[in-house]
Design an enzyme around this catalytic site. Structure first.
Site, PDB file in Angstrom:
ATOM      1  N   ARG A 115       0.845  -1.179   0.000  1.00  0.00           N
ATOM      2  CA  ARG A 115       0.000   0.000   0.000  1.00  0.00           C
ATOM      3  C   ARG A 115       0.887   1.237   0.000  1.00  0.00           C
ATOM      4  O   ARG A 115       2.030   1.204   0.454  1.00  0.00           O
ATOM      5  CB  ARG A 115      -0.936   0.015   1.213  1.00  0.00           C
ATOM      6  CG  ARG A 115      -0.236  -0.100   2.544  1.00  0.00           C
ATOM      7  CD  ARG A 115      -1.215  -0.178   3.699  1.00  0.00           C
ATOM      8  NE  ARG A 115      -1.902   1.089   3.903  1.00  0.00           N
ATOM      9  CZ  ARG A 115      -1.403   2.105   4.613  1.00  0.00           C
ATOM     10  NH1 ARG A 115      -0.197   2.000   5.146  1.00  0.00           N
ATOM     11  NH2 ARG A 115      -2.075   3.209   4.772  1.00  0.00           N
ATOM     12  N   ARG A 123      -3.324  10.689   1.305  1.00  0.00           N
ATOM     13  CA  ARG A 123      -4.292  11.434   2.113  1.00  0.00           C
ATOM     14  C   ARG A 123      -4.960  12.505   1.267  1.00  0.00           C
ATOM     15  O   ARG A 123      -4.268  13.284   0.604  1.00  0.00           O
ATOM     16  CB  ARG A 123      -3.590  12.122   3.285  1.00  0.00           C
ATOM     17  CG  ARG A 123      -3.054  11.165   4.307  1.00  0.00           C
ATOM     18  CD  ARG A 123      -2.478  11.960   5.469  1.00  0.00           C
ATOM     19  NE  ARG A 123      -1.685  11.092   6.325  1.00  0.00           N
ATOM     20  CZ  ARG A 123      -0.719  11.519   7.102  1.00  0.00           C
ATOM     21  NH1 ARG A 123      -0.418  12.792   7.141  1.00  0.00           N
ATOM     22  NH2 ARG A 123      -0.055  10.681   7.860  1.00  0.00           N
ATOM     23  N   ARG A 145      20.070  -4.632   3.366  1.00  0.00           N
ATOM     24  CA  ARG A 145      20.599  -3.416   2.762  1.00  0.00           C
ATOM     25  C   ARG A 145      21.302  -2.650   3.869  1.00  0.00           C
ATOM     26  O   ARG A 145      20.882  -2.670   5.022  1.00  0.00           O
ATOM     27  CB  ARG A 145      19.486  -2.545   2.168  1.00  0.00           C
ATOM     28  CG  ARG A 145      18.987  -3.026   0.838  1.00  0.00           C
ATOM     29  CD  ARG A 145      20.020  -2.898  -0.271  1.00  0.00           C
ATOM     30  NE  ARG A 145      20.091  -1.533  -0.794  1.00  0.00           N
ATOM     31  CZ  ARG A 145      21.038  -1.115  -1.621  1.00  0.00           C
ATOM     32  NH1 ARG A 145      22.013  -1.936  -1.988  1.00  0.00           N
ATOM     33  NH2 ARG A 145      21.039   0.115  -2.083  1.00  0.00           N
ATOM     34  N   ARG A 156      18.489  11.035   1.348  1.00  0.00           N
ATOM     35  CA  ARG A 156      17.950  12.157   2.102  1.00  0.00           C
ATOM     36  C   ARG A 156      19.056  12.900   2.825  1.00  0.00           C
ATOM     37  O   ARG A 156      20.159  12.380   3.028  1.00  0.00           O
ATOM     38  CB  ARG A 156      16.891  11.704   3.108  1.00  0.00           C
ATOM     39  CG  ARG A 156      17.345  10.739   4.174  1.00  0.00           C
ATOM     40  CD  ARG A 156      16.186  10.398   5.110  1.00  0.00           C
ATOM     41  NE  ARG A 156      16.466   9.216   5.917  1.00  0.00           N
ATOM     42  CZ  ARG A 156      15.585   8.656   6.742  1.00  0.00           C
ATOM     43  NH1 ARG A 156      14.381   9.162   6.859  1.00  0.00           N
ATOM     44  NH2 ARG A 156      15.913   7.581   7.440  1.00  0.00           N
ATOM     45  N   GLU A 189      22.478  10.486   3.678  1.00  0.00           N
ATOM     46  CA  GLU A 189      22.273   9.046   3.883  1.00  0.00           C
ATOM     47  C   GLU A 189      22.383   8.322   2.536  1.00  0.00           C
ATOM     48  O   GLU A 189      21.589   8.556   1.633  1.00  0.00           O
ATOM     49  CB  GLU A 189      20.884   8.844   4.485  1.00  0.00           C
ATOM     50  CG  GLU A 189      20.661   7.504   5.125  1.00  0.00           C
ATOM     51  CD  GLU A 189      19.343   7.472   5.897  1.00  0.00           C
ATOM     52  OE1 GLU A 189      18.461   6.721   5.469  1.00  0.00           O
ATOM     53  OE2 GLU A 189      19.204   8.206   6.900  1.00  0.00           O
ATOM     54  N   TYR A 247      11.897  -5.858  10.093  1.00  0.00           N
ATOM     55  CA  TYR A 247      12.047  -4.438  10.385  1.00  0.00           C
ATOM     56  C   TYR A 247      11.076  -4.056  11.495  1.00  0.00           C
ATOM     57  O   TYR A 247       9.892  -4.341  11.420  1.00  0.00           O
ATOM     58  CB  TYR A 247      11.781  -3.585   9.139  1.00  0.00           C
ATOM     59  CG  TYR A 247      11.991  -2.119   9.427  1.00  0.00           C
ATOM     60  CD1 TYR A 247      13.276  -1.601   9.468  1.00  0.00           C
ATOM     61  CD2 TYR A 247      10.915  -1.287   9.709  1.00  0.00           C
ATOM     62  CE1 TYR A 247      13.488  -0.270   9.766  1.00  0.00           C
ATOM     63  CE2 TYR A 247      11.119   0.044  10.011  1.00  0.00           C
ATOM     64  CZ  TYR A 247      12.405   0.554  10.035  1.00  0.00           C
ATOM     65  OH  TYR A 247      12.613   1.867  10.347  1.00  0.00           O
ATOM     66  N   ASP A 288       9.720  -0.818  14.035  1.00  0.00           N
ATOM     67  CA  ASP A 288       9.752   0.541  14.559  1.00  0.00           C
ATOM     68  C   ASP A 288      10.052   0.445  16.056  1.00  0.00           C
ATOM     69  O   ASP A 288       9.902  -0.616  16.670  1.00  0.00           O
ATOM     70  CB  ASP A 288       8.408   1.244  14.335  1.00  0.00           C
ATOM     71  CG  ASP A 288       8.234   1.702  12.888  1.00  0.00           C
ATOM     72  OD1 ASP A 288       9.251   2.013  12.243  1.00  0.00           O
ATOM     73  OD2 ASP A 288       7.080   1.740  12.415  1.00  0.00           O
TER      74      ASP A 288
END
Length: 370
Positions: A173, A177, A250, A281, A301, A349, A351
């Site tokens: 997805r 917004r 990675r 970034r 980065e 991964y 958070d």
């Protein structure tokens, strides 16, 4: 014979530190070791020119879980920082995540109906009924303009492969917004610990013995025998001596600079989409804590191919690697004296709020059963 420690915890990142804190709280004797010369894993901050620099990439704490929010607030006060990054693409700046500001900047659309119609029109032309790769998946969700302007080159830099060679599931997805809202996260609770993340780790480990610059694998037999149980947060394939092969990741390279200016880019993070930039970034760290220092520190980065000498950041959870991981997971389930937890040990991964929740869950089960 009773061993010197109840728990040896390998790795002082969030998982290891939370587990150590919870175990110590009920009287267990813990030793935390870490091969780095600092604690905190990838949330470690380095103070440069009075600025807390996120040494291993920016970390913004966000969660909808009040219990997790209340838990971390025991260890540090949080500010009201809201992450609203920008995207530099084809010479222009755009708001992220994709929202009405982005659509207005891209197409000049002023209403949600206009923006929806534009996306639906492009999906109808360029979309696929059964997307076979990331490019086809993205075209099927957002159409050609958003894909080519913001996704294609950025993603190819991030993963080091063509979008047509990446699996579709990477972007199941894409958050869109139809409101003028630049808040990157939808979570109710969001912020940065005042004074940096080191405060959280220091308070978690306040009553815990910690040894830094200590590599578990350089003296594995010794460490296996000083504690009743081991909490292992390193790479699961390394623990089992790579017997089923190496899991792939990675990696990232960070290049930081001190600049003789108060404000370089006016924002904590700006993504650089175009392939002409090697980096993905630029982060300006002072904005995380609303700093007014005379100088600033920025970090570029750069995504890189991973080797065992480099830091493993993003698991490549494709079919081949998942199959290898499941073999290691089966081995881990047969070791009653070792608890595997965290990003590297679980090959996923996480958070920050997720890894804390996982550590609390596993420590609760372990310490209740002890």
């Amino acid at each position: 014979m009773k061993k010197e420690y109840d728990y040896l915890i390998v790795g002082s990142g969030l998982f290891g530190s939370v587990f150590a804190h919870e175990a110590t709280k009920i009287g267990k004797k813990c030793l935390v070791i870490d091969k780095r010369n600092h604690s905190g894993g990838n949330i470690h901050c380095e103070n440069i020119e009075g600025i807390n620099v996120h040494k291993y990439g920016p970390h913004i704490f966000h969660t909808n879980d009040k219990k997790i929010w209340d838990y971390v607030n025991q260890f540090a006060d949080f500010n009201h920082f809201v992450y609203s990054p920008l995207s530099f693409s084809k010479g222009k700046l755009y708001n992220l995540p994709f929202n009405m500001n982005t659509f207005y900047q891209l197409w000049g659309t002023k209403t949600p109906e206009e923006a929806k119609a534009k996306i639906e029109e492009q999906v109808a032309i360029y979309g696929f009924e059964k997307p076979k790769n990331l490019e086809e998946q993205a075209l099927s969700i957002v159409g050609k303009d958003i894909y080519e302007q913001f996704i294609k080159e950025y993603t190819e830099k991030q993963w080091g492969r063509k979008a047509t060679d990446l699996p579709a599931f990477i972007i199941k997805r894409i958050p869109i917004r139809f409101t003028f809202d630049n808040n990157y996260f939808n979570d109710k609770y969001q912020g940065i610990p005042i004074g940096g993340y080191n405060k959280i780790i220091e308070n978690l480990l306040k009553n815990v013995e910690v040894k830094l610059s200590t590599n578990y694998f350089e003296n594995k037999e010794f460490f296996e025998n000083i504690a009743t149980k081991i909490v292992f947060t390193g790479k699961i394939d390394e623990y089992f001596d790579y017997q089923y092969g190496k899991l792939e990741y990675r990696s990232l390279r960070f290049e930081s600079e001190i600049l003789e200016t108060e404000n370089f880019q006016g924002n904590a993070g700006i993504n650089y989409n175009d392939s002409e930039f090697g980096y993905t970034r630029i982060v300006e760290h002072k904005h995380f804590e609303f700093g007014n220092q005379k100088k600033t520190v920025i970090t570029k980065e750069y995504p890189e191919n991973w080797t065992s000498e480099k830091e493993a950041y993003y698991p490549i959870n494709d079919e081949k690697n998942q199959e290898i991981y499941l073999n290691y997971k089966k081995l881990s389930e047969n070791l009653n004296h070792v608890i595997f937890g965290g990003r590297l040990a679980e090959y996923r991964y996480y958070d920050m709020h997720q890894v804390i929740a996982s550590a609390l869950h596993k420590s609760k089960i372990e310490l209740q059963n002890d």
